[in-house]
Each structure stands twice: as structure tokens, then as C-alpha cells.
Design an enzyme around this catalytic site. Structure first.
Site, PDB file in Angstrom:
ATOM      1  N   SER A 158       0.822  -1.212   0.000  1.00  0.00           N
ATOM      2  CA  SER A 158       0.000   0.000   0.000  1.00  0.00           C
ATOM      3  C   SER A 158       0.858   1.265   0.000  1.00  0.00           C
ATOM      4  O   SER A 158       0.470   2.275   0.579  1.00  0.00           O
ATOM      5  CB  SER A 158      -0.945  -0.019   1.199  1.00  0.00           C
ATOM      6  OG  SER A 158      -0.208  -0.191   2.393  1.00  0.00           O
ATOM      7  N   GLY A 159       2.014   1.209  -0.660  1.00  0.00           N
ATOM      8  CA  GLY A 159       2.796   2.422  -0.881  1.00  0.00           C
ATOM      9  C   GLY A 159       2.357   3.080  -2.183  1.00  0.00           C
ATOM     10  O   GLY A 159       1.311   2.746  -2.763  1.00  0.00           O
TER      11      GLY A 159
ATOM     12  N   ARG B  31       5.851   6.488   3.104  1.00  0.00           N
ATOM     13  CA  ARG B  31       5.570   7.613   4.018  1.00  0.00           C
ATOM     14  C   ARG B  31       6.826   8.166   4.689  1.00  0.00           C
ATOM     15  O   ARG B  31       6.799   9.231   5.287  1.00  0.00           O
ATOM     16  CB  ARG B  31       4.508   7.240   5.049  1.00  0.00           C
ATOM     17  CG  ARG B  31       4.972   6.244   6.081  1.00  0.00           C
ATOM     18  CD  ARG B  31       3.836   5.925   6.998  1.00  0.00           C
ATOM     19  NE  ARG B  31       3.758   6.931   8.036  1.00  0.00           N
ATOM     20  CZ  ARG B  31       3.671   6.625   9.322  1.00  0.00           C
ATOM     21  NH1 ARG B  31       3.636   5.371   9.710  1.00  0.00           N
ATOM     22  NH2 ARG B  31       3.595   7.567  10.227  1.00  0.00           N
TER      23      ARG B  31
ATOM     24  N   ALA C 144       9.622   8.748   2.924  1.00  0.00           N
ATOM     25  CA  ALA C 144      10.430   9.457   1.919  1.00  0.00           C
ATOM     26  C   ALA C 144      10.438  10.936   2.259  1.00  0.00           C
ATOM     27  O   ALA C 144       9.399  11.553   2.460  1.00  0.00           O
ATOM     28  CB  ALA C 144       9.847   9.223   0.535  1.00  0.00           C
TER      29      ALA C 144
ATOM     30  N   GLY D 161      13.076  13.567   0.812  1.00  0.00           N
ATOM     31  CA  GLY D 161      13.577  14.538  -0.163  1.00  0.00           C
ATOM     32  C   GLY D 161      12.507  15.024  -1.121  1.00  0.00           C
ATOM     33  O   GLY D 161      12.296  16.222  -1.281  1.00  0.00           O
ATOM     34  N   GLY D 162      11.817  14.094  -1.776  1.00  0.00           N
ATOM     35  CA  GLY D 162      10.763  14.497  -2.698  1.00  0.00           C
ATOM     36  C   GLY D 162      10.674  13.583  -3.897  1.00  0.00           C
ATOM     37  O   GLY D 162      11.108  12.433  -3.863  1.00  0.00           O
TER      38      GLY D 162
ATOM     39  N   GLU E 160      19.306  17.792  -5.453  1.00  0.00           N
ATOM     40  CA  GLU E 160      19.922  16.655  -4.757  1.00  0.00           C
ATOM     41  C   GLU E 160      21.084  16.141  -5.588  1.00  0.00           C
ATOM     42  O   GLU E 160      21.247  16.539  -6.755  1.00  0.00           O
ATOM     43  CB  GLU E 160      18.871  15.563  -4.481  1.00  0.00           C
ATOM     44  CG  GLU E 160      17.889  16.014  -3.405  1.00  0.00           C
ATOM     45  CD  GLU E 160      16.821  15.001  -3.056  1.00  0.00           C
ATOM     46  OE1 GLU E 160      16.869  13.860  -3.560  1.00  0.00           O
ATOM     47  OE2 GLU E 160      15.923  15.367  -2.283  1.00  0.00           O
TER      48      GLU E 160
ATOM     49  N   ASP F 259       9.545  -9.452   1.504  1.00  0.00           N
ATOM     50  CA  ASP F 259       8.567 -10.543   1.345  1.00  0.00           C
ATOM     51  C   ASP F 259       8.187 -10.782  -0.119  1.00  0.00           C
ATOM     52  O   ASP F 259       7.992 -11.919  -0.540  1.00  0.00           O
ATOM     53  CB  ASP F 259       7.290 -10.231   2.137  1.00  0.00           C
ATOM     54  CG  ASP F 259       7.592  -9.906   3.596  1.00  0.00           C
ATOM     55  OD1 ASP F 259       8.432 -10.607   4.188  1.00  0.00           O
ATOM     56  OD2 ASP F 259       6.999  -8.949   4.125  1.00  0.00           O
TER      57      ASP F 259
ATOM     58  N   HIS G 151      22.409   4.850   1.878  1.00  0.00           N
ATOM     59  CA  HIS G 151      22.281   6.310   1.953  1.00  0.00           C
ATOM     60  C   HIS G 151      23.443   6.830   2.793  1.00  0.00           C
ATOM     61  O   HIS G 151      23.728   6.279   3.854  1.00  0.00           O
ATOM     62  CB  HIS G 151      20.944   6.676   2.595  1.00  0.00           C
ATOM     63  CG  HIS G 151      20.546   8.099   2.372  1.00  0.00           C
ATOM     64  ND1 HIS G 151      21.167   9.141   3.014  1.00  0.00           N
ATOM     65  CD2 HIS G 151      19.611   8.657   1.568  1.00  0.00           C
ATOM     66  CE1 HIS G 151      20.611  10.282   2.619  1.00  0.00           C
ATOM     67  NE2 HIS G 151      19.666  10.011   1.728  1.00  0.00           N
TER      68      HIS G 151
ATOM     69  N   ARG H 230      25.746   8.935  -4.405  1.00  0.00           N
ATOM     70  CA  ARG H 230      25.607   8.360  -3.060  1.00  0.00           C
ATOM     71  C   ARG H 230      26.658   7.318  -2.732  1.00  0.00           C
ATOM     72  O   ARG H 230      27.136   7.246  -1.600  1.00  0.00           O
ATOM     73  CB  ARG H 230      24.225   7.705  -2.930  1.00  0.00           C
ATOM     74  CG  ARG H 230      23.156   8.711  -2.769  1.00  0.00           C
ATOM     75  CD  ARG H 230      21.816   8.062  -2.520  1.00  0.00           C
ATOM     76  NE  ARG H 230      20.881   9.150  -2.300  1.00  0.00           N
ATOM     77  CZ  ARG H 230      19.580   8.994  -2.156  1.00  0.00           C
ATOM     78  NH1 ARG H 230      19.050   7.782  -2.201  1.00  0.00           N
ATOM     79  NH2 ARG H 230      18.802  10.020  -1.963  1.00  0.00           N
TER      80      ARG H 230
ATOM     81  N   HIS I 160      19.502   1.464   2.291  1.00  0.00           N
ATOM     82  CA  HIS I 160      18.386   2.380   1.989  1.00  0.00           C
ATOM     83  C   HIS I 160      17.443   1.851   0.917  1.00  0.00           C
ATOM     84  O   HIS I 160      16.232   1.961   1.048  1.00  0.00           O
ATOM     85  CB  HIS I 160      19.011   3.706   1.558  1.00  0.00           C
ATOM     86  CG  HIS I 160      18.045   4.822   1.336  1.00  0.00           C
ATOM     87  ND1 HIS I 160      17.175   5.255   2.314  1.00  0.00           N
ATOM     88  CD2 HIS I 160      17.821   5.624   0.261  1.00  0.00           C
ATOM     89  CE1 HIS I 160      16.449   6.269   1.839  1.00  0.00           C
ATOM     90  NE2 HIS I 160      16.816   6.498   0.592  1.00  0.00           N
TER      91      HIS I 160
ATOM     92  N   ARG J 216      20.630   4.140  -7.888  1.00  0.00           N
ATOM     93  CA  ARG J 216      19.471   5.008  -8.135  1.00  0.00           C
ATOM     94  C   ARG J 216      19.806   6.479  -7.900  1.00  0.00           C
ATOM     95  O   ARG J 216      20.443   6.840  -6.907  1.00  0.00           O
ATOM     96  CB  ARG J 216      18.324   4.600  -7.207  1.00  0.00           C
ATOM     97  CG  ARG J 216      17.095   5.450  -7.348  1.00  0.00           C
ATOM     98  CD  ARG J 216      15.961   4.907  -6.496  1.00  0.00           C
ATOM     99  NE  ARG J 216      16.236   4.928  -5.088  1.00  0.00           N
ATOM    100  CZ  ARG J 216      16.121   6.007  -4.312  1.00  0.00           C
ATOM    101  NH1 ARG J 216      15.706   7.164  -4.823  1.00  0.00           N
ATOM    102  NH2 ARG J 216      16.385   5.939  -3.030  1.00  0.00           N
TER     103      ARG J 216
ATOM    104  N   LEU K 188      10.050   7.462  -5.667  1.00  0.00           N
ATOM    105  CA  LEU K 188       8.605   7.752  -5.674  1.00  0.00           C
ATOM    106  C   LEU K 188       8.121   7.845  -7.122  1.00  0.00           C
ATOM    107  O   LEU K 188       7.031   7.385  -7.469  1.00  0.00           O
ATOM    108  CB  LEU K 188       8.317   9.068  -4.940  1.00  0.00           C
ATOM    109  CG  LEU K 188       8.545   9.073  -3.422  1.00  0.00           C
ATOM    110  CD1 LEU K 188       8.345  10.487  -2.862  1.00  0.00           C
ATOM    111  CD2 LEU K 188       7.618   8.097  -2.710  1.00  0.00           C
TER     112      LEU K 188
HETATM  113  C1  SIN Z   1      16.494  11.569   0.797  1.00  0.00           C
HETATM  114  O1  SIN Z   1      15.656  12.382   1.136  1.00  0.00           O
HETATM  115  O2  SIN Z   1      17.705  11.743   0.857  1.00  0.00           O
HETATM  116  C2  SIN Z   1      16.014  10.257   0.269  1.00  0.00           C
HETATM  117  C3  SIN Z   1      15.469  10.438  -1.074  1.00  0.00           C
HETATM  118  C4  SIN Z   1      15.748   9.221  -1.880  1.00  0.00           C
HETATM  119  O3  SIN Z   1      16.190   8.207  -1.368  1.00  0.00           O
HETATM  120  O4  SIN Z   1      15.550   9.302  -3.090  1.00  0.00           O
END
Ligand code: SIN
Length: 553
Positions: A13-14, A44, A46, A48-49, A113, A207, A228, A274, A335, A370, A376
Site C-alpha cells: 500500500s505504498g 511515508r 520518503a 527529499g521528494g 539533490e 517478502d 544512503h 551516493r 536504503h 538510483r 517515488l
Molecule cells: C532523501 O531524502 O535523501 C532520500 C530520497 C531518496 O532516497 O531518493
């Protein structure tokens, strides 16, 4: 045994699962099942955006090339193009569901970012983007009267004649239910709990990948697990994400002497990819006898910090930290899984009737690493595409559309004579150098400690081989499950084995996968590792094969 039936069952349910359900609902009868509460899950959390080429100085092509650069040669071009081109339409969908993206002047505020060549991250509530998106989608699901079963754990997919025809559930009291369905959509999220230190919530136990692998679906890219760089490092508390957006706003990482050490590491310093940053932090911490590095954002001042990052600000203050006055200790933490269930660009998997979207899936958009704030986006773009595909009726997957030129692999069977599960004996505390932890006391702790030490940010052949042998032995001697926690442990073990075996096979370093014994990337490895089913499904032979729980290869 209770029985239910539905056209489509969405598991999870994401953002991905709810988007798939909302899109499919107009033409099919959909049921959502989820292991926790509807709002729980990675979405929920997340902060950064969501990345999208929304502003006039940006374009899908530029977003595509930034993502591809971060993905280090392994992004799937077709999936990547779709994600970047459909981004703006999906942002429009989120607006229509009422997501209040933050404004600046007449337009949306835009965050920067790491490894993005322009500021393109839309955010809501400052650093609460995921929470706002999740609430809006949950509201939309309720408005659309889609039935939801919360606290229902999927134990197995039901496979008949080579296609998925439903699943089995356990509710929180252990009561079983069998659900038959024309299609099952796995959108059950990530597997960060496979590692000792993670930004993921406790529900992220892999799972979906484990169930799909047992049922015979193809799984790929499992060696690429993103760490992360900046989670809050406070002893005795779970790592809490300190968003990359904080570095995008100008935070510095400092060593114990207050030196801006990243200037020696990468021209983009705090905004380097990252993986580069995470490894540089680990090296710095090792060179200062385990003392953490600190993130200094004091120059932004308390008013700006509270308004731009209210969630992080509140968390720090609850722990007695005033980050407006003093730098805070940070550490890398597991992460995001770039790997997962192989899908085509409509979320179809190698098993007819089974679809996947979101972090559980491997569309190939992220390649080996990534790009920040693309998760998202991937969830909503491919969630909607799964929903659209289902509403047009079930079709076979388009293999030409997936991870071309891959290396095929299977999980090796367990060698006879390996030791069984004895946590105390098998897990020596020296696995975590400098730690005062006593030997692991549970299987879950043993798995997580082992993967952190041997399959983490920096790997090598001998550590990976040792981890592979231990994990295989533990899986072969798993006790009979007595509840959902045991079933989660079995799933974590299966995922840990897939990550470890893939990392052992890939004798190079690329993206998030770093082998100290093969520190360079190799053109020969510009391909994916795809795990085939433990025993290849033979639809003709298995007239009515149902995958049994905890079957080992
Ligand atoms: C973050 O806010 O650093 C995480 C965002 C992400 O993992 O894309």
C-alpha cells in the site's frame, strides 16, 4: 480456511500499489492487501521528494541522462525513457489527488539533490513528501471504495499450470485465507531490514521478492543495494534519514578536526553520487578510529531548518540535538534495493498473472545506482502502467522489453555437511569491528549482522563466500515457522542469499556494488545478473503445482 476471490489483488500500500489499484479500479474489481496498516511502508518515510522534469529549464532528456549517469551503464533505456517522459503527467495526477507540493513565489519550490544537473525535486511539507503523498493516495483509495485488508501477510503465491492464480494470507491472529485472482500485483516494497543498519521501517523484509522467487519468477540486479550516506548516528536508536536535500541546501560533512574532507574525494563534494559519498564516509570513520563524521548545517539557522526540514528538526530535538547550533553525527545505512522482480514496462513478470511495481520490481530504470528522488517517481509511473495494463486484460510479458543480454544464474544448492543454525557459534562478535555487541541472539539478528559485515558497502570475495555458505546453511536448516515473524526471517534469508550470490558473481565494482578485490568496473560486466527459478517451471509437467512454503532449492 477462508476463501475470497477478486479480479486483481494488489499486495502493498505504498505509492506503487495504491497507484496501480486506483488506475485498475475503473475497469476491474480490485482488493488491496497489506501487511501493516494501510499508511505503513517506505513511501511515508520518503523525505527529499519526487524528481520530475517539470520546470522550463529542464527536460525529460536531461533527467534521463542524469539518471543514466548515476546508473553506471546498467539503466534499461526503454524503461528510463518512459519514466522521465511520463513524470509530469504523474505529478499532475498527484496534484489532482490533493498533494500540496510546497510553493515558492508563484510556482513550486524546487530542491536540488546529488547528481541532478538542475534543481528538479518537488517536495511537500518540507521534508515530508512521502507522508503527504501516502495520505492523499489513501484518501483516494477510500473515496474509490476499494476494499483493503490490513495486517494480512502473504505467505505464498498460488501457481497453477505455470501462472499465478492467487495467494495465501495469514491475518494477525494466524487465520489463513486463500484468495483466487486473475492477476496478482506485488507492490510490497523493499528489503532494507536485511541489513543491520537501515533507514527502512521494520516492515521492509523483502517478502515480495522472496515469494516471487519461490514461485518461479525471475529476479535481477540484487547485488545493487544502495546505502544512503547520511543517517543520524545516535547509539541505541535506529538510523534516521537525514535527507540528501539537506546537503542540497548546503550542509557540509566534516571530519573530527572540522575539516571539509570531501573536497579531496570528489569535485561535487557533498553532492557526489551516493555510493562515492558513502564509501568516503566509511573510509574517513575508519581513519579516525571509528569516530563518526558530522554534518554541519548550522549556517542555515534555526528558522530556516525548522521550516524547510520540520520532520528532521523535530526528530533531532526529540533526541536532544540542536542541529542549528551544533553539527550532528551521521553514518551510511542500507536504503534502497535497485534489484527485484524482473518486469517489462507494464509491470508484467516472467510468470503469467504476476505483476510487480515499485521497489520490489526491477524495471531496470535505476541501473546499478538510483538517482535521488527517483523512487517515488518510479513507483507512481509503473504503478499506473500496471493498472492500465490490467484494465486492458492480462497479456504475456514482453521479454524483448527487459534487461537484454543478462547473465542467467540460479541460487546454488546447499553443500552437504555445512553447519546448521547455531547463532551464538556461527556469529562471532568480531564481525562488527569495535562493537560491544554480544553474539547474535536470534536468526534475524544473525542474518542482519552478517550481511552488514560481509555483504555491505565494501565487499570482497572471501567475505562474500563465507556469508554465502552461512546463509545457505541457515536456510537449509530453518525450523518450522510458528508465526509471521518466522516467515519474515525466511524471506530475509532468501533475499540475503540472492544479494550475496549476485555480489559474489559480479567480479567488478559498479554503482552501489563495490568489491575491494575488484575495485574497477569492467566492460565485460555491463550486463545484469538474473536469477532463474530454483527449479525451472515446467507448465506441461505441473498440472496443478502450488508452491509450498519455505521450499529450498
Ligand atoms: C532523501 O531524502 O535523501 C532520500 C530520497 C531518496 O532516497 O531518493
Amino acid at each position: 480456511m477462508n476463501r475470497l476471490s477478486a479480479d486483481v489483488v494488489v499486495v502493498g500500500s505504498g505509492i506503487a500499489g495504491l497507484s496501480a489499484a486506483l488506475r485498475a479500479k475503473s475497469e476491474t474489481q480490485v482488493v488491496i492487501v497489506t501487511k501493516g496498516k494501510l499508511e505503513e511502508g517506505n513511501t511515508r518515510y520518503a523525505q527529499g521528494g519526487i524528481a520530475a522534469a517539470w520546470f522550463p529549464d529542464d527536460s525529460p532528456t536531461l533527467h534521463e541522462s542524469d539518471t543514466s549517469e548515476a546508473g553506471d551503464g546498467l539503466c534499461d533505456p526503454a524503461a528510463l525513457r518512459i519514466m522521465c517522459e511520463e513524470a509530469a503527467s504523474r505529478i499532475a495526477d498527484l496534484l489532482s489527488y490533493g498533494v500540496p507540493f510546497d510553493q515558492e513565489g508563484p510556482g513550486f519550490a524546487r530542491g536540488l539533490e546529488a547528481a541532478h544537473s538542475v534543481a528538479r525535486i518537488l517536495h511537500a511539507g518540507g521534508d515530508s513528501t512521502g507522508a503527504f503523498i501516502e495520505s492523499a493516495l489513501v484518501r483516494a483509495v477510500h473515496d474509490a471504495t476499494i476494499p483493503c485488508r490490513e495486517r494480512s501477510f502473504v505467505t505464498d503465491l498460488i501457481v497453477s499450470k505455470g501462472r499465478v492464480v492467487g495467494l495465501r494470507l495469514l491475518d494477525e491472529d494466524g487465520a489463513p485465507t486463500e484468495v483466487s485472482a486473475n492477476a496478482v500485483v506485488l507492490a510490497s516494497g523493499g528489503a532494507g531490514q536485511v541489513f543491520l543498519h537501515t533507514t527502512n521501517p521494520t516492515v521492509a523484509t523483502g517478502d515480495g521478492v522472496a515469494a516471487a522467487h519461490r514461485a518461479g519468477a525471475e529476479i535481477a540486479d540484487m547485488e545493487f543495494f544502495q546505502f544512503h550516506p547520511t543517517a543520524l548516528a545516535m547509539p541505541g536508536t535506529a538510523p534516521f534519514l537525514i535527507s540528501e536535500a539537506v546537503r542540497g541546501e548546503g550542509a557540509f560533512l566534516l571530519d573530527r578536526d572540522g575539516r571539509h574532507f570531501l573536497l579531496d574525494v570528489h569535485p561535487q563534494a557533498e553532492l557526489a553520487p551516493r555510493d562515492v559519498l558513502a564509501r568516503a564516509i566509511v573510509a574517513q570513520v575508519a581513519s579516525q578510529d571509528g569516530e563518526p563524521v558530522v554534518l554541519d548545517v548550522t549556517h542555515l539557522g534555526s528558522t530556516r531548518l525548522r521550516s524547510r526540514f520540520p520532520r528532521i528538526d523535530a526528530h533531532c530535538r526529540a533526541l536532544g540535538l540542536d542541529w542549528a547550533r551544533e553539527p550532528i553525527p551521521v553514518t551510511p545505512a542500507a536504503h534502497y534495493s535497485m534489484g527485484g522482480i524482473v518486469t517489462d514496462t507494464f509491470g508484467r513478470t516472467s510468470l503469467r498473472g504476476l505483476y510487480a511495481c515499485g521497489e520490489v520490481a526491477c524495471t531496470g530504470v535505476h541501473g546499478a545506482n538510483r538517482l535521488a528522488s527517483n523512487s517515488l517517481l518510479e513507483g507512481i509511473v509503473f504503478g499506473v502502467r500496471v493498472g492500465a495494463s490490467l484494465s486492458k486484460g492480462d497479456k504475456a510479458w514482453d521479454k524483448s522489453d527487459t534487461l537484454v543480454g543478462s547473465l542467467r544464474a540460479t541460487l546454488p544448492p546447499v553443500a552437504p555437511g555445512l553447519p546448521g543454525f547455531e547463532t551464538g557459534a556461527l556469529l562471532d562478535p568480531a564481525l562488527e569491528p569495535g562493537s560491544e555487541r554480544s553474539p547474535a541472539t536470534s536468526l534475524r539478528e544473525a542474518i542482519r549482522t552478517l550481511t552488514w559485515a560481509k555483504v555491505g558497502l565494501i565487499r570482497d570475495g572471501s567475505g562474500l563466500s563465507e556469508a554465502a555458505a552461512r546463509l545457505a546453511a541457515w536456510e537449509a536448516t530453518l525450523p518450522e515457522p510458528t508465526g509471521i515473524s518466522d516467515l519474515e526471517d525466511a524471506n530475509l534469508l532468501r533475499v540475503a542469499r540472492l544479494v550475496t550470490e549476485a555480489a559474489l558473481l559480479r567480479e567488478e565494482s559498479r554503482g552501489a556494488h563495490f568489491r575491494s578485490d575488484f575495485p574497477m568496473s569492467s566492460p565485460a560486466w555491463e550486463r545484469h545478473i538474473v536469477f532463474e527459478p530454483p527449479t525451472a517451471p515446467n507448465p506441461a509437467a505441473s498440472a496443478d503445482k502450488t508452491e509450498s512454503r519455505l521450499a529450498v532449492p
